[in-house]
Design a protein around this motif. Structure first.
Motif, PDB file in Angstrom:
ATOM      1  N   SER A 105       0.855  -1.186  -0.137  1.00 49.05           N
ATOM      2  CA  SER A 105       0.076   0.158   0.081  1.00 49.05           C
ATOM      3  C   SER A 105       0.898   1.292   0.095  1.00 49.05           C
ATOM      4  O   SER A 105       0.285   2.390  -0.454  1.00 49.05           O
ATOM      5  CB  SER A 105      -0.864  -0.046   0.964  1.00 49.05           C
ATOM      6  OG  SER A 105      -0.309   0.301   2.490  1.00 49.05           O
ATOM      7  N   GLY A 289     -11.273  -4.567  -7.391  1.00 50.89           N
ATOM      8  CA  GLY A 289     -10.174  -3.477  -7.595  1.00 50.89           C
ATOM      9  C   GLY A 289      -9.476  -3.279  -8.874  1.00 50.89           C
ATOM     10  O   GLY A 289     -10.059  -4.216 -10.007  1.00 50.89           O
ATOM     11  N   THR A 329      -4.410  -3.002  -6.924  1.00 52.20           N
ATOM     12  CA  THR A 329      -4.219  -2.120  -5.572  1.00 52.20           C
ATOM     13  C   THR A 329      -5.194  -0.852  -5.542  1.00 52.20           C
ATOM     14  O   THR A 329      -5.380  -0.213  -4.410  1.00 52.20           O
ATOM     15  CB  THR A 329      -2.722  -1.478  -5.558  1.00 52.20           C
ATOM     16  OG1 THR A 329      -2.533  -0.830  -6.994  1.00 52.20           O
ATOM     17  CG2 THR A 329      -1.655  -2.611  -5.384  1.00 52.20           C
ATOM     18  N   ASP A 331      -8.521   1.130  -5.832  1.00 50.86           N
ATOM     19  CA  ASP A 331     -10.210   1.016  -5.314  1.00 50.86           C
ATOM     20  C   ASP A 331     -10.711   2.134  -6.235  1.00 50.86           C
ATOM     21  O   ASP A 331     -10.466   3.229  -6.198  1.00 50.86           O
ATOM     22  CB  ASP A 331     -10.045   1.483  -3.997  1.00 50.86           C
ATOM     23  CG  ASP A 331     -11.734   1.280  -3.638  1.00 50.86           C
ATOM     24  OD1 ASP A 331     -12.622   0.917  -4.458  1.00 50.86           O
ATOM     25  OD2 ASP A 331     -12.015   1.331  -2.491  1.00 50.86           O
ATOM     26  N   GLY A 333     -13.344   3.329  -6.341  1.00 49.09           N
ATOM     27  CA  GLY A 333     -14.389   4.194  -5.690  1.00 49.09           C
ATOM     28  C   GLY A 333     -15.767   4.032  -6.059  1.00 49.09           C
ATOM     29  O   GLY A 333     -16.195   3.005  -6.506  1.00 49.09           O
ATOM     30  N   SER A 337      -9.085   5.455  -5.072  1.00 49.77           N
ATOM     31  CA  SER A 337      -7.875   5.578  -4.302  1.00 49.77           C
ATOM     32  C   SER A 337      -6.900   4.559  -4.973  1.00 49.77           C
ATOM     33  O   SER A 337      -7.006   3.374  -5.086  1.00 49.77           O
ATOM     34  CB  SER A 337      -8.216   5.190  -2.660  1.00 49.77           C
ATOM     35  OG  SER A 337      -7.082   4.706  -1.958  1.00 49.77           O
ATOM     36  N   ASN A 339      -4.238   3.230  -3.764  1.00 50.54           N
ATOM     37  CA  ASN A 339      -3.776   2.092  -2.829  1.00 50.54           C
ATOM     38  C   ASN A 339      -4.867   1.570  -2.188  1.00 50.54           C
ATOM     39  O   ASN A 339      -4.704   1.006  -0.957  1.00 50.54           O
ATOM     40  CB  ASN A 339      -2.524   2.569  -2.054  1.00 50.54           C
ATOM     41  CG  ASN A 339      -2.948   3.560  -0.870  1.00 50.54           C
ATOM     42  OD1 ASN A 339      -4.075   4.188  -1.105  1.00 50.54           O
ATOM     43  ND2 ASN A 339      -2.020   3.975  -0.016  1.00 50.54           N
ATOM     44  N   GLY A 340      -6.259   1.829  -2.229  1.00 50.18           N
ATOM     45  CA  GLY A 340      -7.401   1.406  -1.355  1.00 50.18           C
ATOM     46  C   GLY A 340      -7.463  -0.187  -1.454  1.00 50.18           C
ATOM     47  O   GLY A 340      -7.630  -0.522  -0.004  1.00 50.18           O
ATOM     48  N   VAL A 341      -7.141  -0.690  -2.140  1.00 48.40           N
ATOM     49  CA  VAL A 341      -7.268  -2.111  -2.245  1.00 48.40           C
ATOM     50  C   VAL A 341      -6.244  -2.861  -1.298  1.00 48.40           C
ATOM     51  O   VAL A 341      -6.464  -3.631  -0.339  1.00 48.40           O
ATOM     52  CB  VAL A 341      -7.412  -2.978  -3.569  1.00 48.40           C
ATOM     53  CG1 VAL A 341      -7.072  -4.420  -3.529  1.00 48.40           C
ATOM     54  CG2 VAL A 341      -8.766  -2.444  -4.388  1.00 48.40           C
ATOM     55  N   THR A 343      -4.791  -1.142   1.084  1.00 48.43           N
ATOM     56  CA  THR A 343      -5.058  -0.834   2.299  1.00 48.43           C
ATOM     57  C   THR A 343      -6.061  -1.567   2.922  1.00 48.43           C
ATOM     58  O   THR A 343      -5.628  -1.859   4.190  1.00 48.43           O
ATOM     59  CB  THR A 343      -5.215   0.776   2.246  1.00 48.43           C
ATOM     60  OG1 THR A 343      -4.221   1.505   1.780  1.00 48.43           O
ATOM     61  CG2 THR A 343      -5.548   1.386   3.621  1.00 48.43           C
ATOM     62  N   GLU A 344      -6.949  -1.865   2.545  1.00 41.81           N
ATOM     63  CA  GLU A 344      -8.055  -2.743   2.977  1.00 41.81           C
ATOM     64  C   GLU A 344      -7.545  -4.166   3.263  1.00 41.81           C
ATOM     65  O   GLU A 344      -7.812  -4.740   4.301  1.00 41.81           O
ATOM     66  CB  GLU A 344      -9.187  -2.939   2.037  1.00 41.81           C
ATOM     67  CG  GLU A 344     -10.510  -3.798   2.800  1.00 41.81           C
ATOM     68  CD  GLU A 344     -11.754  -3.632   1.780  1.00 41.81           C
ATOM     69  OE1 GLU A 344     -12.743  -4.100   2.337  1.00 41.81           O
ATOM     70  OE2 GLU A 344     -11.944  -2.988   0.958  1.00 41.81           O
ATOM     71  N   ASN A 353     -14.325  -3.048   8.250  1.00 47.11           N
ATOM     72  CA  ASN A 353     -15.455  -3.474   7.434  1.00 47.11           C
ATOM     73  C   ASN A 353     -16.240  -4.658   7.982  1.00 47.11           C
ATOM     74  O   ASN A 353     -15.414  -5.728   8.098  1.00 47.11           O
ATOM     75  CB  ASN A 353     -15.006  -3.552   5.859  1.00 47.11           C
ATOM     76  CG  ASN A 353     -16.397  -3.564   4.961  1.00 47.11           C
ATOM     77  OD1 ASN A 353     -17.241  -4.285   5.627  1.00 47.11           O
ATOM     78  ND2 ASN A 353     -15.944  -3.422   3.897  1.00 47.11           N
TER      79      ASN A 353
END
Length: 445
Positions: A105, A289, A329, A331, A333, A337, A339-341, A343-344, A353
Motif C-alpha cells: 500500500s 479493484g 491495488t 479502489d 471508488g 484510491s 492504494n485502497g485495495v 490498504t483494505e 468493515n
C-alpha cells in the motif's frame, strides 16, 4: 480340614492371578446323637467370594476410563495442529499476509512488494494445508486404531464363547475357568461398553450396551468397521450388518468413534469455513479493484483457489495464473484510491468493515477461538482422565476387599487349620489309646 487346607493353598497360589476370586471356607457342626446314629463331626463348604455387582462396577468404570485414555493422545494431537502462537502456523501466516499488503500500500508500483504478496499468500495457503493435513493424520490414525480395537473385541468375544463351552461342559466351579472368564470380560469392557448376564448353567451372555449380542453361550457375534462415504466417518456394524455405532459410547472404541465422527468433523469444518471465507473475501476485494485505471481500466485477478468448501483448507493454493503485476491495488471508488485495495487487505486481520468478518469475528479471532476450543477439550479430557483413573481404582479396591486374596488372612487361616488338624490328630490318638486301654482291661478268656 484337608479340604479347607487345599482351598487356602489354592488361594495363596492364585493371589496374583487376574480375575481370580478367593474361595471362602465355611465350617458347620454335624448333629451328634448316637441313639439316632448321628456321629457328629464338622462339614466343610467352599464358596466363591466374587460379587457380581462389584464386577459390573469395575467393568463400567473401566469402559469410561478406556474412552478417556484413547481420546487423550488424539485430542493432544489435534491441539498441536492448531498453533496458538501469533508467530507461526495460520495466525503467523495471516499476520504476514496483511503485512505484505501493508508494504504494497505504501509502494503500489514496487515489483518486490508485489512478489512478497504472492509469497505471503503461498505461505498462508501452505499453513492451512499443513493444519488440515495434521488433522487428517489424526483421523487416519483413529481409523486404524478403530479397526484394530474391533479385531481385539472379536478375539475376546471368541475367547469368552470358548470359556462358556468349558463351563457348559462341567467346569462351572473351576476357579481357573472362572478367573479366565472374568478377566476376559474386564478386558473387553476397556474396549467397549458391555452388559453381562449369566445363564443357569453359569455361562455368560455379553451384549453391546445391553442391546446387541456379542456372546451368547458358545457363539460369538463379530463386529466390523465401515466407512460408508468420503467424509471419513466410521460406522460400526453388527454381524447382521445392522448399524450399531450409537451403541458403542464408551471404552476405547467409543472414544475413537467420538473423535472420528464428531470432534474431527467439527474442527475440520470450522477450518474449511475459515479458509474458504478468507479466500473468497480476498478474491472479492481484488477482483473488484483495478491493476490500472486505464483507459481502459484493468481489473484485478483472484489470488486464491480451492477445490470445494468441504476441502478448502487442504486444497487452498495461490492461483497458478496470477502474476505479481496482476495484483490489484486501486479502489475505483467512489472516491477512487490508488492504494485502497492494498490498504483494505492490509487491515483484513483487524478490520473495520463488517464484510471482512466471519461469524462476527475477525479471521484471526475466529482461528484463535478454534485453537482455544481444541486446547480446552484436550485439557478437560486430561482432567476427566485423572478423575476416572481414581474412580476405577476405587472400584477395583472395593472388589479386591470383597473377593481378593489377602495373604495375611490366608496365612492366619492356614495356621488355624494346621492347629485344628494337629488337635484333631491328638484327639484321635487319645481315643485310640482309651480304646486300647479298654480292650486291655477286659479279662481274657
Amino acid at each position: 480340614i484337608q479340604q479347607a487346607l487345599n482351598a487356602v493353598q489354592n488361594n495363596i497360589v492364585n493371589a496374583s492371578t487376574p480375575g481370580y476370586a478367593a474361595e471362602r471356607v465355611s465350617f458347620s457342626a454335624q448333629a451328634f446323637d448316637l441313639r439316632q446314629g448321628l456321629t457328629g463331626g464338622v462339614d466343610v463348604s467352599l464358596s466363591s467370594t466374587r460379587d457380581q455387582y462389584l464386577e459390573q462396577s469395575v467393568r463400567s468404570e473401566s469402559s469410561a476410563l478406556g474412552s478417556l485414555q484413547q481420546q487423550d493422545p488424539l485430542l493432544a494431537s489435534l491441539q498441536s495442529a492448531f498453533s496458538a502462537s501469533g508467530d507461526s502456523g495460520v495466525p503467523g501466516a495471516l499476520s504476514s499476509f496483511a503485512s505484505s499488503f501493508s508494504a504494497l500500500s505504501t509502494s503500489p508500483d514496487d515489483a518486490s512488494a508485489r512478489a512478497n504478496v504472492l509469497q505471503a499468500a503461498s505461505t498462508l495457503a501452505q499453513a492451512f494445508n499443513q493444519t488440515a493435513g495434521q488433522i487428517s493424520d489424526v483421523a487416519s490414525g483413529a481409523t486404524q486404531q478403530a479397526n484394530s480395537t474391533v479385531t481385539q473385541i472379536n478375539s475376546l468375544a471368541s475367547r469368552i464363547a470358548a470359556i462358556n463351552a468349558q463351563i457348559q461342559s462341567g467346569a462351572q466351579n473351576d476357579d481357573g475357568v472362572q478367573a479366565g472368564l472374568n478377566n476376559s470380560l474386564e478386558s473387553l469392557s476397556t474396549l467397549v461398553n458391555i452388559s453381562v448376564s449369566y445363564a443357569s448353567d453359569g455361562s455368560a451372555s455379553v451384549l453391546l450396551d445391553g442391546q446387541t449380542p456379542l456372546v451368547i453361550g458358545q457363539t460369538s457375534k463379530m463386529l466390523r468397521v465401515s466407512q460408508p462415504d468420503s467424509t471419513g466417518s466410521l460406522q460400526l456394524l453388527g454381524q447382521d450388518n445392522t448399524d450399531v455405532t450409537a451403541q458403542a459410547s464408551q471404552g476405547q472404541l467409543g472414544g475413537l468413534l467420538q473423535i472420528q465422527n464428531q470432534t474431527i468433523p467439527q474442527y475440520l469444518g470450522e477450518l474449511n469455513n475459515l479458509a474458504s471465507s478468507f479466500a473468497d473475501r480476498v478474491n472479492t476485494i481484488l477482483t473488484a479493484g483495478q491493476v490500472s485505471a486505464g483507459p481502459p481500466p484493468v481489473q484485478g485477478s483472484p489470488l486464491f483457489t480451492y477445490a470445494s468448501h468441504t476441502t478448502a483448507a487442504a486444497t487452498l493454493a495461490v492461483s497458478s495464473t496470477i502474476t505479481p503485476d496482476q495484483i490489484a491495488t486501486i479502489d475505483p471508488g467512489p472516491p477512487a484510491s490508488g492504494n485502497g485495495v492494498a490498504t483494505e487487505l492490509a487491515n483484513i486481520t483487524n478490520p473495520a468493515n463488517s464484510a471482512d468478518l466471519i461469524d462476527g469475528e475477525s479471521y484471526t479471532s475466529f482461528y484463535g477461538q478454534l485453537a482455544g476450543q481444541a486446547g480446552a477439550a484436550s485439557s478437560q479430557n486430561s482432567t476427566n482422565l485423572t478423575t476416572q483413573q481414581d474412580l476405577t481404582t476405587q472400584a477395583q479396591n472395593q472388589r479386591s476387599q470383597a473377593s481378593g486374596v489377602s495373604l495375611n488372612d490366608q496365612a492366619a487361616q492356614l495356621l488355624t487349620l494346621q492347629q485344628a488338624y494337629q488337635a484333631t490328630a491328638r484327639i484321635i490318638t487319645v481315643l485310640q489309646a482309651i480304646s486300647q486301654t479298654a480292650v486291655d482291661i477286659i479279662p481274657q478268656s
